[in-house]
Design a protein around this motif. Structure first.
Motif, PDB file in Angstrom:
ATOM      1  N   LEU A  52       0.822  -1.217   0.000  1.00 27.79           N
ATOM      2  CA  LEU A  52       0.000   0.000   0.000  1.00 27.79           C
ATOM      3  C   LEU A  52       0.850   1.258   0.000  1.00 27.79           C
ATOM      4  N   MET A  53       2.119   1.131   0.318  1.00 27.12           N
ATOM      5  CA  MET A  53       3.032   2.269   0.253  1.00 27.12           C
ATOM      6  C   MET A  53       3.108   2.820  -1.172  1.00 27.12           C
ATOM      7  N   ASP A  54       2.851   1.936  -2.157  1.00 26.21           N
ATOM      8  CA  ASP A  54       2.988   2.299  -3.562  1.00 26.21           C
ATOM      9  C   ASP A  54       1.660   2.328  -4.302  1.00 26.21           C
ATOM     10  N   ASP A  55       0.554   2.248  -3.576  1.00 25.08           N
ATOM     11  CA  ASP A  55      -0.768   2.164  -4.208  1.00 25.08           C
ATOM     12  C   ASP A  55      -1.740   3.062  -3.450  1.00 25.08           C
ATOM     13  N   ALA A  56      -1.725   4.335  -3.802  1.00 26.32           N
ATOM     14  CA  ALA A  56      -2.540   5.314  -3.077  1.00 26.32           C
ATOM     15  C   ALA A  56      -4.023   5.020  -3.191  1.00 26.32           C
ATOM     16  N   ALA A  57      -4.465   4.531  -4.356  1.00 29.51           N
ATOM     17  CA  ALA A  57      -5.893   4.260  -4.542  1.00 29.51           C
ATOM     18  C   ALA A  57      -6.353   3.122  -3.637  1.00 29.51           C
ATOM     19  N   GLN A  58      -5.568   2.055  -3.577  1.00 35.01           N
ATOM     20  CA  GLN A  58      -5.962   0.941  -2.715  1.00 35.01           C
ATOM     21  C   GLN A  58      -5.865   1.311  -1.241  1.00 35.01           C
ATOM     22  N   LEU A  59      -4.927   2.145  -0.887  1.00 34.80           N
ATOM     23  CA  LEU A  59      -4.840   2.620   0.493  1.00 34.80           C
ATOM     24  C   LEU A  59      -6.092   3.404   0.860  1.00 34.80           C
ATOM     25  N   ARG A  60      -6.525   4.298  -0.030  1.00 35.95           N
ATOM     26  CA  ARG A  60      -7.758   5.065   0.241  1.00 35.95           C
ATOM     27  C   ARG A  60      -8.951   4.126   0.385  1.00 35.95           C
ATOM     28  N   GLU A  61      -9.042   3.134  -0.480  1.00 34.77           N
ATOM     29  CA  GLU A  61     -10.153   2.185  -0.410  1.00 34.77           C
ATOM     30  C   GLU A  61     -10.117   1.404   0.903  1.00 34.77           C
ATOM     31  N   THR A  62      -8.925   0.992   1.312  1.00 33.92           N
ATOM     32  CA  THR A  62      -8.793   0.265   2.573  1.00 33.92           C
ATOM     33  C   THR A  62      -9.228   1.116   3.752  1.00 33.92           C
ATOM     34  N   LEU A  63      -8.794   2.363   3.775  1.00 35.13           N
ATOM     35  CA  LEU A  63      -9.178   3.272   4.861  1.00 35.13           C
ATOM     36  C   LEU A  63     -10.687   3.483   4.884  1.00 35.13           C
ATOM     37  N   ALA A  64     -11.309   3.541   3.711  1.00 34.88           N
ATOM     38  CA  ALA A  64     -12.757   3.712   3.647  1.00 34.88           C
ATOM     39  C   ALA A  64     -13.478   2.496   4.223  1.00 34.88           C
ATOM     40  N   VAL A  65     -12.998   1.293   3.906  1.00 34.68           N
ATOM     41  CA  VAL A  65     -13.639   0.084   4.439  1.00 34.68           C
ATOM     42  C   VAL A  65     -13.441   0.001   5.953  1.00 34.68           C
ATOM     43  N   ILE A  66     -12.277   0.405   6.431  1.00 35.96           N
ATOM     44  CA  ILE A  66     -12.050   0.452   7.881  1.00 35.96           C
ATOM     45  C   ILE A  66     -13.070   1.375   8.543  1.00 35.96           C
ATOM     46  N   ARG A  67     -13.265   2.543   7.960  1.00 37.33           N
ATOM     47  CA  ARG A  67     -14.247   3.486   8.527  1.00 37.33           C
ATOM     48  C   ARG A  67     -15.657   2.908   8.487  1.00 37.33           C
ATOM     49  N   ASP A  68     -16.003   2.254   7.386  1.00 36.85           N
ATOM     50  CA  ASP A  68     -17.369   1.764   7.207  1.00 36.85           C
ATOM     51  C   ASP A  68     -17.688   0.562   8.096  1.00 36.85           C
ATOM     52  N   THR A  69     -16.702  -0.284   8.345  1.00 40.21           N
ATOM     53  CA  THR A  69     -16.957  -1.528   9.086  1.00 40.21           C
ATOM     54  C   THR A  69     -16.630  -1.429  10.570  1.00 40.21           C
ATOM     55  N   GLY A  70     -15.711  -0.552  10.929  1.00 41.26           N
ATOM     56  CA  GLY A  70     -15.244  -0.489  12.311  1.00 41.26           C
ATOM     57  C   GLY A  70     -14.166  -1.509  12.626  1.00 41.26           C
ATOM     58  N   VAL A  71     -13.832  -2.390  11.669  1.00 42.44           N
ATOM     59  CA  VAL A  71     -12.728  -3.334  11.875  1.00 42.44           C
ATOM     60  C   VAL A  71     -11.420  -2.552  11.863  1.00 42.44           C
TER      61      VAL A  71
END
Length: 276
Positions: A52-71
């Motif tokens: 994810l250090m090299d994939d800003a789009a996937q990092l943003r998506e991951t952070l969004a799922v973290i926010r949405d799920t609470g995991v």
């Protein structure tokens, strides 16, 4: 680390290695885990990881799922210390870990010079500390740190850094020269989490067999002969548990979500007596 009201369970990346970070967080939420682990760097050259250090789009998506799920993200994998190790090479890794809210970094040891290994590990701890990360050394019987006694020696040589840690994986406990007395003797501040799986216990296996089982063919808790009740009885009762149970046949047959559910259910049955 903050005291947890109930035991935290984290879905290890290796259990569902084909899932990219946004998907592992989503599956962890669906399967009932409070946390997930993310593999940012490969365990061996050419193996799967999600940088994810090299994939800003996937990092943003991951952070969004973290926010949405609470995991929450618990641990990051994997930094391996060899003779060429430089802690300064991992700044981007630590920065991403901080953004993900991770707590721990899993560390493997490949340097046969234990004096140099201790110095490198101390440097790693120092580099990770400003990001709120512990550096958790995992003993593995095919690496240069093969058992609990050897990993303790590395932490001692490093000067016992404040964010030092020892990661006990049940398969390596069951397949190394590590006793329950060794586990009971580990200082509580060094124990940030443990990994759960089962396997055939013993010290008769070749390195190739050890690696294959660890990466491809672990068993659900209760299916093997590792003394899991003894091990987790020797560890702190509230220690977070990373459920790391890869199986290259059963997991694809069931699908990632169902395999993650079965892995958690078997873990909770063993640790909590939860009915099947």
């Amino acid at each position: 680390m903050a005291t947890l009201e109930k035991r935290a369970y984290s879905l290890a990346q290796l259990t569902v290695l084909a899932l990219a970070p946004p998907q592992i967080v989503a599956v962890a939420a669906q399967a009932g885990y409070s946390h997930a682990g993310i593999r940012l760097l490969p365990a061996a050259p050419g193996t799967t990881a999600y940088p994810l250090m090299d994939d800003a789009a996937q990092l943003r998506e991951t952070l969004a799922v973290i926010r949405d799920t609470g995991v929450q993200v618990f641990d990051l994998e994997i930094i391996r210390i060899n003779e060429h190790f430089r802690a300064s090479d991992y700044a981007a890794f630590f920065e991403v870990g901080q953004r993900l809210g991770a707590q721990a970094v899993l560390v493997g040891c490949d340097d046969p010079d234990h004096a140099r290994l201790g110095q490198s590990y101390a440097a790693l701890c120092e580099a990770a500390r400003p990001y709120g990360l512990t550096a958790d050394l995992e003993f593995m019987p095919w690496t240069t740190v093969k058992n609990a006694a050897q990993v303790v020696a590395v932490l001692e040589a490093a000067g016992r850094p404040a964010n030092a840690g020892i990661l006990v994986d049940s398969i390596h406990f069951g397949r190394s020269h590590t006793t329950l007395a060794d586990i009971r003797a580990l200082p509580r501040p060094w124990l940030h989490y443990a990994q759960m799986c089962d396997a055939e216990a013993g010290t008769q296996f070749s390195d190739a067999q050890l690696i294959h089982t660890a990466r491809c063919e672990r068993l659900l808790p209760g299916e093997g002969t590792v003394d899991l009740p003894g091990l987790f009885g020797a560890l702190p009762a509230d220690i977070p548990v990373s459920v790391e149970i890869p199986h290259e046949v059963r997991a694809p047959q069931l699908g990632s979500l169902e395999w993650a559910r079965q892995a958690l259910a078997a873990t909770r049955r063993l640790l909590e007596g939860t009915p099947a």
